[in-house]
Design an enzyme around this catalytic site. Sequence first.
Site, PDB file in Angstrom:
ATOM      1  N   GLU A 103     -13.765  51.908  36.641  1.00  0.00           N
ATOM      2  CA  GLU A 103     -13.781  52.443  35.286  1.00  0.00           C
ATOM      3  C   GLU A 103     -13.066  51.434  34.404  1.00  0.00           C
ATOM      4  O   GLU A 103     -12.119  50.781  34.842  1.00  0.00           O
ATOM      5  CB  GLU A 103     -13.047  53.793  35.187  1.00  0.00           C
ATOM      6  CG  GLU A 103     -13.796  54.954  35.795  1.00  0.00           C
ATOM      7  CD  GLU A 103     -13.373  55.251  37.217  1.00  0.00           C
ATOM      8  OE1 GLU A 103     -12.395  54.622  37.695  1.00  0.00           O
ATOM      9  OE2 GLU A 103     -14.001  56.098  37.856  1.00  0.00           O
ATOM     10  N   TYR A 115     -16.922  41.882  33.853  1.00  0.00           N
ATOM     11  CA  TYR A 115     -17.636  42.683  34.852  1.00  0.00           C
ATOM     12  C   TYR A 115     -19.137  42.479  34.750  1.00  0.00           C
ATOM     13  O   TYR A 115     -19.819  42.347  35.770  1.00  0.00           O
ATOM     14  CB  TYR A 115     -17.284  44.171  34.695  1.00  0.00           C
ATOM     15  CG  TYR A 115     -15.827  44.484  34.906  1.00  0.00           C
ATOM     16  CD1 TYR A 115     -15.065  43.851  35.897  1.00  0.00           C
ATOM     17  CD2 TYR A 115     -15.175  45.417  34.110  1.00  0.00           C
ATOM     18  CE1 TYR A 115     -13.726  44.144  36.085  1.00  0.00           C
ATOM     19  CE2 TYR A 115     -13.834  45.722  34.300  1.00  0.00           C
ATOM     20  CZ  TYR A 115     -13.117  45.080  35.282  1.00  0.00           C
ATOM     21  OH  TYR A 115     -11.797  45.373  35.470  1.00  0.00           O
TER      22      TYR A 115
END
Length: 149
Positions: A103, A115
Amino acid sequence: MLTIDLLQDKDIEQILHIEKKAHLVPWTLSNLKNCQGDQYVNLLLRQNTQLVGFAICQRVLDEATLLNIAIDPLQQQQGYGKFLLNELIKKLQQQKIATLWLEVRVSNEKAIKLYERLNFKRKGQRKDYYPTQTKLREDAWVMARDLTV
């Protein structure tokens, strides 16, 4: 020279200093101590002998969740986060982990870009997931990367 070590109990006090500098609402010493054991893959990143970052990752069956990753703010924007995350991915692949979940705060654009460059995909959103310094809470993107390819 960058080196990766496994996080040991003796390192927790040191990573707490990075945690407090790197995160808006940092984990406590107790949080860090509770994330140790066989079901975790926890790594330290050093530049020569200086600790610059860490990752805490929990394994469950063939999946893992990146619970915390931090690079000392004075050492950011030098590729250390990418290096650390790539090393974590290699270790998880060696352990036959199929998916890595995480998360990330929706406002953390630098982390989201990292990411995405490392092939994580957005899978959903958690409303009011992260605490803030005010009483308001912040949403999180749920992201995952397939480690089998």
